[in-house]
Write an enzyme that holds these catalytic residues in place. Structure first.
Site, PDB file in Angstrom:
ATOM      1  N   ARG A   1      58.010  33.612  42.952  1.00  0.00           N
ATOM      2  CA  ARG A   1      57.062  33.499  41.831  1.00  0.00           C
ATOM      3  C   ARG A   1      56.598  32.058  41.633  1.00  0.00           C
ATOM      4  O   ARG A   1      56.410  31.599  40.505  1.00  0.00           O
ATOM      5  CB  ARG A   1      57.678  34.028  40.541  1.00  0.00           C
ATOM      6  CG  ARG A   1      58.075  35.480  40.596  1.00  0.00           C
ATOM      7  CD  ARG A   1      56.953  36.346  40.020  1.00  0.00           C
ATOM      8  NE  ARG A   1      57.420  37.665  39.699  1.00  0.00           N
ATOM      9  CZ  ARG A   1      57.320  38.218  38.473  1.00  0.00           C
ATOM     10  NH1 ARG A   1      56.811  37.562  37.485  1.00  0.00           N
ATOM     11  NH2 ARG A   1      57.746  39.434  38.283  1.00  0.00           N
TER      12      ARG A   1
ATOM     13  N   ARG B   1      52.970  31.333  35.455  1.00  0.00           N
ATOM     14  CA  ARG B   1      52.693  30.822  34.111  1.00  0.00           C
ATOM     15  C   ARG B   1      53.333  29.487  33.765  1.00  0.00           C
ATOM     16  O   ARG B   1      53.008  28.907  32.733  1.00  0.00           O
ATOM     17  CB  ARG B   1      53.107  31.872  33.071  1.00  0.00           C
ATOM     18  CG  ARG B   1      52.142  33.030  33.000  1.00  0.00           C
ATOM     19  CD  ARG B   1      52.722  34.164  32.212  1.00  0.00           C
ATOM     20  NE  ARG B   1      53.910  34.671  32.900  1.00  0.00           N
ATOM     21  CZ  ARG B   1      54.610  35.724  32.495  1.00  0.00           C
ATOM     22  NH1 ARG B   1      54.284  36.347  31.392  1.00  0.00           N
ATOM     23  NH2 ARG B   1      55.659  36.126  33.180  1.00  0.00           N
TER      24      ARG B   1
ATOM     25  N   ARG C   1      43.952  32.027  35.160  1.00  0.00           N
ATOM     26  CA  ARG C   1      44.320  33.329  34.587  1.00  0.00           C
ATOM     27  C   ARG C   1      43.399  33.658  33.414  1.00  0.00           C
ATOM     28  O   ARG C   1      42.940  34.795  33.270  1.00  0.00           O
ATOM     29  CB  ARG C   1      45.781  33.248  34.170  1.00  0.00           C
ATOM     30  CG  ARG C   1      46.324  34.319  33.315  1.00  0.00           C
ATOM     31  CD  ARG C   1      46.726  35.529  34.128  1.00  0.00           C
ATOM     32  NE  ARG C   1      47.475  36.424  33.260  1.00  0.00           N
ATOM     33  CZ  ARG C   1      46.964  37.088  32.236  1.00  0.00           C
ATOM     34  NH1 ARG C   1      45.683  36.975  31.956  1.00  0.00           N
ATOM     35  NH2 ARG C   1      47.728  37.857  31.485  1.00  0.00           N
TER      36      ARG C   1
ATOM     37  N   ASP D   1      50.860  41.522  43.286  1.00  0.00           N
ATOM     38  CA  ASP D   1      51.990  42.078  42.544  1.00  0.00           C
ATOM     39  C   ASP D   1      52.502  43.325  43.246  1.00  0.00           C
ATOM     40  O   ASP D   1      51.742  44.003  43.949  1.00  0.00           O
ATOM     41  CB  ASP D   1      51.585  42.426  41.106  1.00  0.00           C
ATOM     42  CG  ASP D   1      52.822  42.566  40.227  1.00  0.00           C
ATOM     43  OD1 ASP D   1      53.323  41.535  39.728  1.00  0.00           O
ATOM     44  OD2 ASP D   1      53.332  43.691  40.071  1.00  0.00           O
TER      45      ASP D   1
ATOM     46  N   TYR E   1      59.061  51.806  38.250  1.00  0.00           N
ATOM     47  CA  TYR E   1      57.906  51.517  37.384  1.00  0.00           C
ATOM     48  C   TYR E   1      56.996  52.735  37.263  1.00  0.00           C
ATOM     49  O   TYR E   1      56.447  53.024  36.201  1.00  0.00           O
ATOM     50  CB  TYR E   1      57.118  50.315  37.923  1.00  0.00           C
ATOM     51  CG  TYR E   1      57.866  49.014  37.726  1.00  0.00           C
ATOM     52  CD1 TYR E   1      57.784  48.325  36.520  1.00  0.00           C
ATOM     53  CD2 TYR E   1      58.679  48.487  38.721  1.00  0.00           C
ATOM     54  CE1 TYR E   1      58.484  47.145  36.314  1.00  0.00           C
ATOM     55  CE2 TYR E   1      59.388  47.313  38.539  1.00  0.00           C
ATOM     56  CZ  TYR E   1      59.291  46.648  37.328  1.00  0.00           C
ATOM     57  OH  TYR E   1      59.991  45.491  37.121  1.00  0.00           O
TER      58      TYR E   1
HETATM   59  O1  CP3 Z   1      55.900  34.810  44.052  1.00  0.00           O
HETATM   60  C1  CP3 Z   1      54.689  34.593  43.798  1.00  0.00           C
HETATM   61  O2  CP3 Z   1      54.268  33.494  43.372  1.00  0.00           O
HETATM   62  C2  CP3 Z   1      53.680  35.683  44.137  1.00  0.00           C
HETATM   63  C3  CP3 Z   1      53.303  36.522  43.078  1.00  0.00           C
HETATM   64  C4  CP3 Z   1      54.196  37.615  42.524  1.00  0.00           C
HETATM   65  C5  CP3 Z   1      53.951  38.155  41.237  1.00  0.00           C
HETATM   66  N1  CP3 Z   1      54.772  39.217  41.064  1.00  0.00           N
HETATM   67  C6  CP3 Z   1      52.961  37.634  40.291  1.00  0.00           C
HETATM   68  C7  CP3 Z   1      53.090  37.976  38.851  1.00  0.00           C
HETATM   69  C8  CP3 Z   1      55.246  38.353  43.081  1.00  0.00           C
HETATM   70  C9  CP3 Z   1      55.951  38.172  44.421  1.00  0.00           C
HETATM   71  C10 CP3 Z   1      55.589  39.380  42.167  1.00  0.00           C
HETATM   72  C11 CP3 Z   1      56.615  40.399  42.425  1.00  0.00           C
HETATM   73  C12 CP3 Z   1      57.010  41.319  41.359  1.00  0.00           C
HETATM   74  N2  CP3 Z   1      56.223  41.883  40.387  1.00  0.00           N
HETATM   75  C13 CP3 Z   1      58.317  41.850  41.231  1.00  0.00           C
HETATM   76  C14 CP3 Z   1      59.453  41.595  42.176  1.00  0.00           C
HETATM   77  C15 CP3 Z   1      60.109  40.284  41.980  1.00  0.00           C
HETATM   78  C16 CP3 Z   1      60.873  40.175  40.696  1.00  0.00           C
HETATM   79  O3  CP3 Z   1      60.561  39.239  39.933  1.00  0.00           O
HETATM   80  O4  CP3 Z   1      61.816  40.954  40.498  1.00  0.00           O
HETATM   81  C17 CP3 Z   1      58.308  42.708  40.105  1.00  0.00           C
HETATM   82  C18 CP3 Z   1      59.486  43.487  39.558  1.00  0.00           C
HETATM   83  C19 CP3 Z   1      56.979  42.729  39.580  1.00  0.00           C
HETATM   84  C20 CP3 Z   1      56.445  43.553  38.459  1.00  0.00           C
HETATM   85  C21 CP3 Z   1      55.903  42.722  37.366  1.00  0.00           C
HETATM   86  N3  CP3 Z   1      54.793  41.901  37.462  1.00  0.00           N
HETATM   87  C22 CP3 Z   1      56.392  42.618  36.041  1.00  0.00           C
HETATM   88  C23 CP3 Z   1      57.625  43.348  35.501  1.00  0.00           C
HETATM   89  C24 CP3 Z   1      55.548  41.733  35.362  1.00  0.00           C
HETATM   90  C25 CP3 Z   1      55.599  41.382  33.886  1.00  0.00           C
HETATM   91  C26 CP3 Z   1      56.691  40.454  33.569  1.00  0.00           C
HETATM   92  C27 CP3 Z   1      56.253  39.040  33.822  1.00  0.00           C
HETATM   93  O5  CP3 Z   1      56.961  38.307  34.550  1.00  0.00           O
HETATM   94  O6  CP3 Z   1      55.215  38.704  33.270  1.00  0.00           O
HETATM   95  C28 CP3 Z   1      54.584  41.255  36.292  1.00  0.00           C
HETATM   96  C29 CP3 Z   1      53.495  40.297  36.025  1.00  0.00           C
HETATM   97  C30 CP3 Z   1      53.299  39.147  36.945  1.00  0.00           C
HETATM   98  N4  CP3 Z   1      53.355  39.205  38.319  1.00  0.00           N
HETATM   99  C31 CP3 Z   1      52.981  37.807  36.576  1.00  0.00           C
HETATM  100  C32 CP3 Z   1      52.849  37.071  37.756  1.00  0.00           C
HETATM  101  C33 CP3 Z   1      52.466  35.628  37.888  1.00  0.00           C
HETATM  102  C34 CP3 Z   1      52.744  37.309  35.141  1.00  0.00           C
HETATM  103  C35 CP3 Z   1      51.495  37.940  34.622  1.00  0.00           C
HETATM  104  C36 CP3 Z   1      50.557  37.000  33.885  1.00  0.00           C
HETATM  105  O7  CP3 Z   1      50.117  35.974  34.416  1.00  0.00           O
HETATM  106  O8  CP3 Z   1      50.219  37.368  32.752  1.00  0.00           O
END
Ligand code: CP3
Length: 343
Positions: A24, A28, A37, A74, A150
């Site tokens: 990640r 943010r 964003r 994502d 999910y």
């Molecule tokens: O690693 C990176 O920089 C690449 C981008 C990436 C995102 N999500 C961007 C994201 C990757 C590899 C993921 C994987 C992901 N997404 C996982 C597996 C890894 C982990 O953390 O367990 C999971 C479970 C998700 C599902 C997901 N996406 C959730 C539960 C959420 C909301 C919670 C949160 O962290 O905000 C997201 C949103 C998300 N995915 C954001 C980002 C940067 C934040 C959203 C925003 O900018 O508003």
């Protein structure tokens, strides 16, 4: 020229200095991410806009001397690609139209995946053009069990009650959903490789919710099926698995049976335990605590040194044990990368 990350994954010898990237790493905690964003309007719009997704993918590499870029996307792009309704509600996380019953699977459209996910492949192409040769480009997907939680819960969960009830009530239905996800995920990873990904990672963030026979059926089997398809079409591309919170024999079986080249280790497993459970033919990735990265200072320095020492002698990629959290000061990330690079 092969990048240090790919070299480490393919050669299996302990590198002088481990390559480093951060799960990640685009997100943010970076003010420049928040700006893009806001311009995109919503998280899904950002994922579907190749120019903006490519821009935020490259942002952390402009600040930090990382060895890899991970495409900004994502794991929920697969349910979206299959035709499920996916949104991200500010402050609440993802919301999906729920799957309550195997009859709901008619709404899924497996063949649409490639078209719906085209923006991800276009973004990979744009990043690849700008990335220097010594940096790797990582593509990724969620593994079927984690994505299914999910799809069935309709969002994030801590207990997976609905998913576990679904498995108990409809084991064949769950198998059908896994089969749909295996096909879609393999196609998605191969399309990312075609578009320029040098390495792919499968995130099974909720693997640790299962053990024993359930772990074998819903974690090992689908990961193995996806990796077999990827390796058949792209044998030269390393695959990193991340069965987060898998423990003991479950972790060893996952490593031996799935065909992965590298495995992500979460922060609650010590490097010594990880080295004992994972065969030396597999690269270890991890495992600094995201909370210690928030704290920074001497605590972070000690954790980095202990991690380097703990994985010494093994093929190792430096990373966190889970994704970087929004409250992380970017300076702490800079300090981490600098310390690993000067180790
Ligand atoms: O690693 C990176 O920089 C690449 C981008 C990436 C995102 N999500 C961007 C994201 C990757 C590899 C993921 C994987 C992901 N997404 C996982 C597996 C890894 C982990 O953390 O367990 C999971 C479970 C998700 C599902 C997901 N996406 C959730 C539960 C959420 C909301 C919670 C949160 O962290 O905000 C997201 C949103 C998300 N995915 C954001 C980002 C940067 C934040 C959203 C925003 O900018 O508003």
């Amino acid at each position: 020229m092969t990048s240090p990350l790919v070299q480490t994954l393919l050669q299996k010898n302990a590198p002088q200095q481990p390559p480093v990237w951060i799960m990640r790493q685009a997100g943010r905690y970076l003010p420049e991410y928040l700006k893009v964003r806001a311009e995109a309007g919503s998280f899904m719009n950002l994922c579907r806009n190749p120019a903006l997704a490519a821009e935020v993918t490259l942002q952390p590499l402009r600040r930090f001397n990382l060895d890899a870029a991970i495409i900004f996307s994502d794991i929920l792009m697969i349910p979206y690609g299959l035709g499920q309704h996916v949104t991200f509600v500010e402050g609440e996380g993802p919301k999906l139209s729920r799957l309550d019953h195997p009859n709901d699977f008619h709404f899924l459209k497996p063949l649409k995946t490639a078209q719906a996910l085209q923006p991800v492949y276009d973004a990979l192409g744009l990043v690849k053009e700008k990335l220097s040769e010594n940096k790797s480009l990582i593509g990724f997907a969620g593994a079927p069990w984690t994505v299914a939680t999910y799809m069935i819960e309709g969002g994030s969960s801590r207990t997976f009650e609905k998913t576990k009830a679904f498995v108990a009530a409809f084991p064949e239905g769950m198998q059908t959903l896994m089969d749909i996800l295996v096909e879609a995920t393999a196609a998605h990873l191969l399309a990312q490789i075609q578009a320029g990904a040098d390495v792919v990672q499968l995130f099974d963030s909720w693997a640790g919710a299962l053990t024993g026979d359930d772990f074998a059926r819903w974690v090992i089997a689908p990961n193995k099926a996806i990796i077999a398809r990827v390796k058949q079409a792209a044998p030269h591309v390393p695959v990193i698995g991340f069965p987060r919170k898998a423990r003991g024999a479950d972790l060893t079986h996952y490593c031996v049976q799935t065909g992965i080249d590298g495995v992500g280790i979460d922060e609650d497993l010590s490097p010594a335990e990880a080295c004992a459970l994972v065969p030396p033919s597999i690269t270890l990735q991890g495992n600094i605590s995201p909370q210690v990265l928030v704290a920074g200072g001497a605590a972070l320095e000690q954790a980095i040194d202990a991690c380097l020492e703990g994985f010494k002698g093994r093929s190792h990629i430096f990373n966190l044990g889970h994704g970087v959290v929004p409250q992380t000061p970017p300076d702490n990330v800079a300090a981490l990368v600098a310390r690993v690079k000067f180790s």
